[in-house]
Design a protein around this motif. Structure first.
Motif, mmCIF file in Angstrom:
data_model
loop_
_atom_site.group_PDB
_atom_site.id
_atom_site.type_symbol
_atom_site.label_atom_id
_atom_site.label_comp_id
_atom_site.label_asym_id
_atom_site.label_seq_id
_atom_site.Cartn_x
_atom_site.Cartn_y
_atom_site.Cartn_z
ATOM 1 N N THR A 161 43.249 42.904 58.810
ATOM 2 C CA THR A 161 42.607 44.212 58.967
ATOM 3 C C THR A 161 41.477 44.426 57.957
ATOM 4 O O THR A 161 40.921 45.517 57.902
ATOM 5 C CB THR A 161 43.646 45.336 58.789
ATOM 6 N N ILE A 162 41.148 43.411 57.159
ATOM 7 C CA ILE A 162 40.117 43.572 56.133
ATOM 8 C C ILE A 162 38.767 43.889 56.764
ATOM 9 O O ILE A 162 38.455 43.430 57.876
ATOM 10 C CB ILE A 162 40.026 42.292 55.268
ATOM 11 N N SER A 163 37.958 44.700 56.086
ATOM 12 C CA SER A 163 36.625 45.045 56.597
ATOM 13 C C SER A 163 35.648 43.897 56.360
ATOM 14 O O SER A 163 35.900 42.991 55.554
ATOM 15 C CB SER A 163 36.112 46.306 55.909
ATOM 16 N N ASP A 164 34.508 43.959 57.061
ATOM 17 C CA ASP A 164 33.490 42.920 56.867
ATOM 18 C C ASP A 164 32.986 42.906 55.429
ATOM 19 O O ASP A 164 32.775 41.850 54.834
ATOM 20 C CB ASP A 164 32.310 43.161 57.822
ATOM 21 N N VAL A 165 32.788 44.113 54.865
ATOM 22 C CA VAL A 165 32.300 44.202 53.484
ATOM 23 C C VAL A 165 33.319 43.603 52.521
ATOM 24 O O VAL A 165 32.975 42.859 51.601
ATOM 25 C CB VAL A 165 32.016 45.671 53.113
ATOM 26 N N GLY A 190 32.513 40.333 50.394
ATOM 27 C CA GLY A 190 32.480 40.589 48.965
ATOM 28 C C GLY A 190 33.547 39.843 48.212
ATOM 29 O O GLY A 190 33.429 39.583 47.030
ATOM 30 N N GLY A 191 34.633 39.461 48.904
ATOM 31 C CA GLY A 191 35.739 38.787 48.241
ATOM 32 C C GLY A 191 35.600 37.295 48.140
ATOM 33 O O GLY A 191 36.438 36.627 47.560
ATOM 34 N N GLY A 192 34.551 36.745 48.751
ATOM 35 C CA GLY A 192 34.356 35.307 48.652
ATOM 36 C C GLY A 192 35.028 34.559 49.788
ATOM 37 O O GLY A 192 35.717 35.113 50.630
ATOM 38 N N SER A 193 34.829 33.258 49.844
ATOM 39 C CA SER A 193 35.370 32.442 50.918
ATOM 40 C C SER A 193 36.841 32.155 50.688
ATOM 41 O O SER A 193 37.367 32.315 49.597
ATOM 42 C CB SER A 193 34.609 31.113 50.981
ATOM 43 N N ILE A 194 37.520 31.712 51.726
ATOM 44 C CA ILE A 194 38.947 31.460 51.631
ATOM 45 C C ILE A 194 39.215 30.232 50.775
ATOM 46 O O ILE A 194 40.073 30.217 49.921
ATOM 47 C CB ILE A 194 39.546 31.281 53.041
ATOM 48 N N VAL A 195 38.448 29.165 50.985
ATOM 49 C CA VAL A 195 38.617 27.942 50.194
ATOM 50 C C VAL A 195 37.301 27.574 49.575
ATOM 51 O O VAL A 195 36.267 27.542 50.274
ATOM 52 C CB VAL A 195 39.149 26.783 51.067
ATOM 53 N N SER A 196 37.299 27.307 48.292
ATOM 54 C CA SER A 196 36.063 26.937 47.603
ATOM 55 C C SER A 196 35.819 25.442 47.735
ATOM 56 O O SER A 196 36.682 24.634 47.441
ATOM 57 C CB SER A 196 36.160 27.311 46.121
ATOM 58 N N ASN A 197 34.622 25.059 48.197
ATOM 59 C CA ASN A 197 34.263 23.653 48.288
ATOM 60 C C ASN A 197 32.816 23.498 47.838
ATOM 61 O O ASN A 197 31.953 23.068 48.575
ATOM 62 C CB ASN A 197 34.437 23.135 49.728
#
Length: 296
Positions: free
Chosen positions: A279-283, A287-294
């Motif tokens: 249910t997270i918003s687009d913002v 704003g929270g960053g990607s799910i996995v950092s590569n």
């Protein structure tokens, strides 16, 4: 008399120099005046600081006292200014030596007893101290581990206001934390370890994940609830190479600014995994960053 200490303000994930100026002995009603664009948490620091000083055995100012957080146009947030304000007050009252204060950046929240409490963003502050050529950073012991990851600057952990004063007065020796002994270099305990090899079946998804990771591509998994999407995604970092120290510092600087490194659950040398709610918003998602950092 004027007392000056140096601290830092977080702007995003970067730290900016803040000079804490305290002038005691002014004419007028005995009260505290705090200026420099402080937020509510900073404004409340005067109550914490006065109680911490009294309970640490120091006399509090009985005159009009002005506290300025410069530059005045930079917004100051959070309780990290408690310790530098308290030390600047003690310098202005000649209870603390100021000969070496210019060599340190200082940050820390104070409890009413005078004990220090952890603050976020100390990694960015350590990077700032290194850029400015400072001798070291004085921070609460619980926040010192992440700051100690930065080479070239000494990190001095303090447990209380009294200990910080005695250290600056050369009455107490504090050894700086060695970089290679930071708890952030530890591996997760056996109970928290996961592995991509635990994924059974799902050959097509496994192959897609391996190709995406090796090529640095994005990956979109669509399927019914319970089909294994989150379970597989959570294990993707385990087939990625360990981050380089520069990458790890960049990852930690984001987590440190958000305050997540204060939890022992995040003190491991590994790539991060984020699992936002559906249910997270687009913002919030962007704003929270990607799910996995590569980062490559």
């Amino acid at each position: 008399m004027l007392g000056i200490t140096q601290s830092a303000a977080l702007v995003g994930v970067d730290a900016h120099l803040v000079q804490v100026e305290v002038n005691t002995g002014e004419a007028g009603d005995p009260r505290f005046i705090l200026v420099g664009l402080p937020d509510t948490a900073v404004k409340e620091s005067q109550d914490r600081v006065l109680s911490a000083m009294a309970n640490s055995g120091f006399r509090t100012p009985a005159t009009r006292t002005t506290i300025n957080l410069a530059p005045g146009g930079l917004r100051k947030e959070g309780p990290a200014y408690d310790l530098p304000i308290a030390l600047a007050i003690l310098v202005s009252m000649k209870k603390c030596e100021d000969a070496e204060l210019d060599n340190f950046l200082i940050a820390g929240e104070l409890s009413l007893s005078g004990k220090t409490r952890p603050v976020k963003g100390t990694l960015a502050m350590a990077m700032l101290a290194k850029r400015l050529g400072k001798r070291g950073l004085i921070v609460p012991a619980e926040s010192a581990d992440e700051a100690a990851l930065v080479d070239g600057v000494a990190i001095y952990p303090v447990e209380s206001l009294d200990e910080a004063v005695r250290f600056l007065n050369h009455e107490h020796i504090i050894k700086p934390l060695p970089t290679n002994q930071s708890s952030f270099f530890q591996t997760p305990p056996e109970s928290q370890r996961i592995d991509f090899a635990e994924v059974k079946g799902q050959q097509a998804v496994r192959r897609a994940v391996e190709i995406a990771v090796s090529g640095g591509h994005n990956l979109l998994m669509i399927g019914s609830p319970g089909s294994g999407k989150s379970m597989i995604a959570k294990r993707i970092p385990t087939i990625m190479p360990q981050p380089q120290i520069d990458e790890f510092l960049e990852i930690l600087s984001i987590q440190s600014a958000a305050g997540t490194t204060l939890s022992s659950d995040n003190r491991y040398f590994q790539r991060p995994f984020r699992s936002p709610h559906h249910t997270i918003s687009d913002v919030g998602l962007l704003g929270g960053g990607s799910i996995v950092s590569n980062k490559r």
